[in-house]
Design an enzyme around this catalytic site. Structure first.
Site, mmCIF file in Angstrom:
data_model
loop_
_atom_site.group_PDB
_atom_site.id
_atom_site.type_symbol
_atom_site.label_atom_id
_atom_site.label_comp_id
_atom_site.label_asym_id
_atom_site.label_seq_id
_atom_site.Cartn_x
_atom_site.Cartn_y
_atom_site.Cartn_z
ATOM 1 N N HIS A 1 0.845 -1.190 0.000
ATOM 2 C CA HIS A 1 0.000 0.000 0.000
ATOM 3 C C HIS A 1 0.881 1.240 0.000
ATOM 4 O O HIS A 1 1.934 1.245 0.624
ATOM 5 C CB HIS A 1 -0.911 0.018 1.235
ATOM 6 C CG HIS A 1 -2.081 0.904 1.054
ATOM 7 N ND1 HIS A 1 -2.034 2.253 1.315
ATOM 8 C CD2 HIS A 1 -3.325 0.644 0.577
ATOM 9 C CE1 HIS A 1 -3.206 2.776 1.005
ATOM 10 N NE2 HIS A 1 -4.008 1.838 0.568
ATOM 11 N N ASP B 1 -7.917 -5.361 -0.923
ATOM 12 C CA ASP B 1 -8.304 -6.182 -2.075
ATOM 13 C C ASP B 1 -7.943 -7.650 -1.905
ATOM 14 O O ASP B 1 -8.538 -8.508 -2.558
ATOM 15 C CB ASP B 1 -7.654 -5.631 -3.353
ATOM 16 C CG ASP B 1 -8.171 -4.242 -3.659
ATOM 17 O OD1 ASP B 1 -9.389 -4.080 -3.708
ATOM 18 O OD2 ASP B 1 -7.349 -3.326 -3.817
HETATM 19 N N1 COA Z 1 4.181 -7.214 -4.922
HETATM 20 C C1 COA Z 1 5.514 -7.212 -5.100
HETATM 21 N N2 COA Z 1 6.302 -6.146 -4.863
HETATM 22 C C2 COA Z 1 5.689 -5.045 -4.432
HETATM 23 C C3 COA Z 1 4.307 -4.973 -4.226
HETATM 24 C C4 COA Z 1 3.554 -6.119 -4.485
HETATM 25 N N3 COA Z 1 2.239 -6.131 -4.318
HETATM 26 N N4 COA Z 1 3.988 -3.745 -3.773
HETATM 27 C C5 COA Z 1 5.129 -3.049 -3.733
HETATM 28 N N5 COA Z 1 6.156 -3.837 -4.130
HETATM 29 C C6 COA Z 1 7.572 -3.473 -4.217
HETATM 30 C C7 COA Z 1 7.856 -2.751 -5.533
HETATM 31 O O1 COA Z 1 8.200 -3.640 -6.563
HETATM 32 C C8 COA Z 1 8.975 -1.832 -5.138
HETATM 33 O O2 COA Z 1 10.176 -2.543 -5.104
HETATM 34 P P1 COA Z 1 11.560 -1.799 -5.436
HETATM 35 O O3 COA Z 1 11.714 -0.750 -4.380
HETATM 36 O O4 COA Z 1 12.560 -2.878 -5.371
HETATM 37 O O5 COA Z 1 11.375 -1.211 -6.816
HETATM 38 C C9 COA Z 1 8.641 -1.463 -3.704
HETATM 39 O O6 COA Z 1 7.854 -2.540 -3.183
HETATM 40 C C10 COA Z 1 7.834 -0.181 -3.647
HETATM 41 O O7 COA Z 1 6.775 -0.339 -4.568
HETATM 42 P P2 COA Z 1 5.936 0.848 -5.200
HETATM 43 O O8 COA Z 1 5.019 0.300 -6.240
HETATM 44 O O9 COA Z 1 6.812 2.019 -5.537
HETATM 45 O O10 COA Z 1 5.181 1.254 -3.918
HETATM 46 P P3 COA Z 1 3.942 2.112 -3.829
HETATM 47 O O11 COA Z 1 3.968 2.712 -2.511
HETATM 48 O O12 COA Z 1 3.746 3.001 -4.975
HETATM 49 O O13 COA Z 1 2.918 0.888 -3.939
HETATM 50 C C11 COA Z 1 0.985 -0.093 -4.648
HETATM 51 C C12 COA Z 1 1.636 0.917 -3.710
HETATM 52 C C13 COA Z 1 -0.417 -0.316 -4.128
HETATM 53 C C14 COA Z 1 0.937 0.515 -6.060
HETATM 54 C C15 COA Z 1 1.788 -1.403 -4.685
HETATM 55 O O14 COA Z 1 1.933 -1.936 -3.399
HETATM 56 C C16 COA Z 1 1.154 -2.419 -5.618
HETATM 57 O O15 COA Z 1 1.331 -2.322 -6.833
HETATM 58 N N6 COA Z 1 0.381 -3.394 -5.051
HETATM 59 C C17 COA Z 1 -0.282 -4.381 -5.882
HETATM 60 C C18 COA Z 1 -1.586 -3.801 -6.440
HETATM 61 C C19 COA Z 1 -2.643 -3.666 -5.377
HETATM 62 O O16 COA Z 1 -2.888 -4.552 -4.596
HETATM 63 N N7 COA Z 1 -3.296 -2.512 -5.403
HETATM 64 C C20 COA Z 1 -4.365 -2.205 -4.487
HETATM 65 C C21 COA Z 1 -3.945 -1.117 -3.555
HETATM 66 S S1 COA Z 1 -5.158 -0.811 -2.299
#
Ligand code: COA
Length: 402
Positions: free
Chosen positions: A271, A327
């Site tokens: 998140h 989710d």
């Molecule tokens: N699975 C695998 N790795 C994940 C992850 C996941 N669900 N969520 C984050 N990470 C990793 C990223 O790959 C990244 O790794 P890095 O630093 O080596 O590049 C790191 O954690 C940070 O990720 P990032 O996407 O920049 O974090 P964020 O704060 O923007 O992420 C989300 C928030 C929700 C976009 C992200 O956790 C995600 O894509 N989750 C899956 C989709 C989801 O469930 N969305 C519903 C949200 S309520």
């Protein structure tokens, strides 16, 4: 309002700290608060745990739109209005029949919501009119989702029953059968939990559209588009697709290991804001566990395995923790209720519309001191210039391949 700085370029390299507006405050809000470290979510000052245990979706709609809990008479009026407004006019239903039946349901919903402007209950622009519109949208989005699903399944849409609660009536309009009380209650709590979540991507979009003075139907249609993406509301359907692919608990470990080591994301995990458990995922998990009778908890158990493996392998690979978001657990809950997988995100939208509308109202009618302006952030241009100031425009015949 907190004033945040523009990105720092002092060392010559772009600073990506605020990319995706990470850490930037764009508005003041009194609607909801996400407390990242504690894993708390508050609507208008009320903890989501308390609301999930003691309130219901319809009361929360009132709370979000009007700012406080309703009196008995106000609750009755809202219940009545939601029931009445779930009726969609034959004219709009006729238009819905014309839509292609193989659209993704979120694309259908985004295209269909602006049609509701035709039945706008009060086409003026006062705060009360926008509230009326919000109730109308909240009511009718459920009907549109159910009607579209029935039409694409070769069935006739079912008329709303104004006596039923919103969640129960949606399930009835979807399947044609009145759901049992326990299932209706589960959906009601799930709707309550999804109704608002501070400045998430779709809410930001709704507020940005409202800041241009576009009407609420436009703001909600745009927000539906934002919610449909798999990193936002679209994650719940993707979680279920993953569970269906894994099928058995002994395949979880290998599946997660393979995906994470390829740098892929596991849907339903992680998140942007919470640094711990998303409180909504804990509440949903408890709800599923409490399901009575001899319900098959296979999908819940599989989800728990996905959470466990992802947390362990993610820690090994990245040296930090990751937690489930809402989710991860809503997916198996909706699946157990018999809701088709591609309707999971529309169900999310049916709930979040209340929050979007509350934010539209806040954006449009904020007190003078907090009056927001048109959203217009800056972008740093990192494209090229051919000359010192700008490129020279060559006629097409004189252009050469570099
Ligand atoms: N699975 C695998 N790795 C994940 C992850 C996941 N669900 N969520 C984050 N990470 C990793 C990223 O790959 C990244 O790794 P890095 O630093 O080596 O590049 C790191 O954690 C940070 O990720 P990032 O996407 O920049 O974090 P964020 O704060 O923007 O992420 C989300 C928030 C929700 C976009 C992200 O956790 C995600 O894509 N989750 C899956 C989709 C989801 O469930 N969305 C519903 C949200 S309520």
């Amino acid at each position: 309002m907190e004033v945040t700085s523009t990105p720092d370029m002092s060392n010559g390299r772009p600073d990506t700290t605020n990319v995706g507006l990470r850490g930037i405050t764009v508005a003041d809000t009194k609607i909801s608060d996400v407390q990242a470290e504690e894993g708390r979510l508050v609507y208008r000052g009320y903890d989501i745990q308390t609301l999930a245990a003691r309130s219901d979706f319809e009361e929360v709609v009132f709370l979000l739109l009007y700012g406080d809990l309703p009196l008995d008479s106000e609750y009755g009026r809202l219940h009545h209005r939601l029931g009445e407004r779930r009726q969609v006019s034959p004219h709009i239903l006729e238009l819905v029949r014309q839509y292609p039946q193989d659209l993704r349901p979120m694309d259908f919903l985004q295209a269909a919501v602006p049609l509701l402007k035709m039945g706008d209950p009060r086409p003026d622009d006062s705060k009360e009119a926008v509230r009326e519109r919000a109730v109308d949208l909240t009511a009718k989005m459920a009907t549109l989702v159910a009607a579209y699903h029935r039409l694409r399944s070769g069935l006739e849409p079912i008329e709303a029953d104004p006596e039923l609660d919103h969640a129960a009536d949606f399930l009835r309009m979807l399947s044609g059968e009145t759901p049992d009380k326990e299932v209706a209650h589960l959906l009601d709590v799930a709707l309550l939990l999804h109704a608002d979540h501070s400045m998430n991507a779709s809410t930001f979009v709704a507020r940005a559209v409202t800041s241009t003075r576009a009407h609420t139907y436009s703001a909600v249609a745009a927000a539906i588009g934002a919610l449909s993406g798999e990193l936002h509301g679209g994650a719940n359907s993707r979680v279920m697709e993953m569970l269906l692919e894994i099928q058995e608990p002994d395949r979880v470990e290998g599946y997660i290991e393979e995906r994470l080591s390829r740098g892929e994301k596991i849907m339903g995990m992680g998140h942007r804001v919470y640094a711990t458990y998303d409180p909504r995922s804990l509440i949903l998990q408890d709800l599923i566990r409490q399901l009575g009778g001899d319900r098959d908890l296979h999908w819940l158990k599989l989800t728990q395995e996905v959470e466990k493996s992802t947390r362990r392998i993610f820690r090994q690979l990245k040296g930090k923790d990751i937690y489930p978001n809402v989710d991860l657990y809503s997916a198996s809950l909706y699946y157990m209720m018999g809701i088709p997988v591609d309707l999971f995100t529309p169900v999310f939208a049916m709930s979040r519309v209340a929050g979007w509308c509350a934010h539209c109202i806040e954006e449009r009618f904020a007190e003078a001191a907090e009056k927001p302006a048109l959203y217009r952030p800056l972008a740093r241009y990192v494209g090229h210039y051919c000359g010192p100031e700008e490129c020279t425009y060559e006629p097409m015949a004189e252009r050469h391949q570099p």
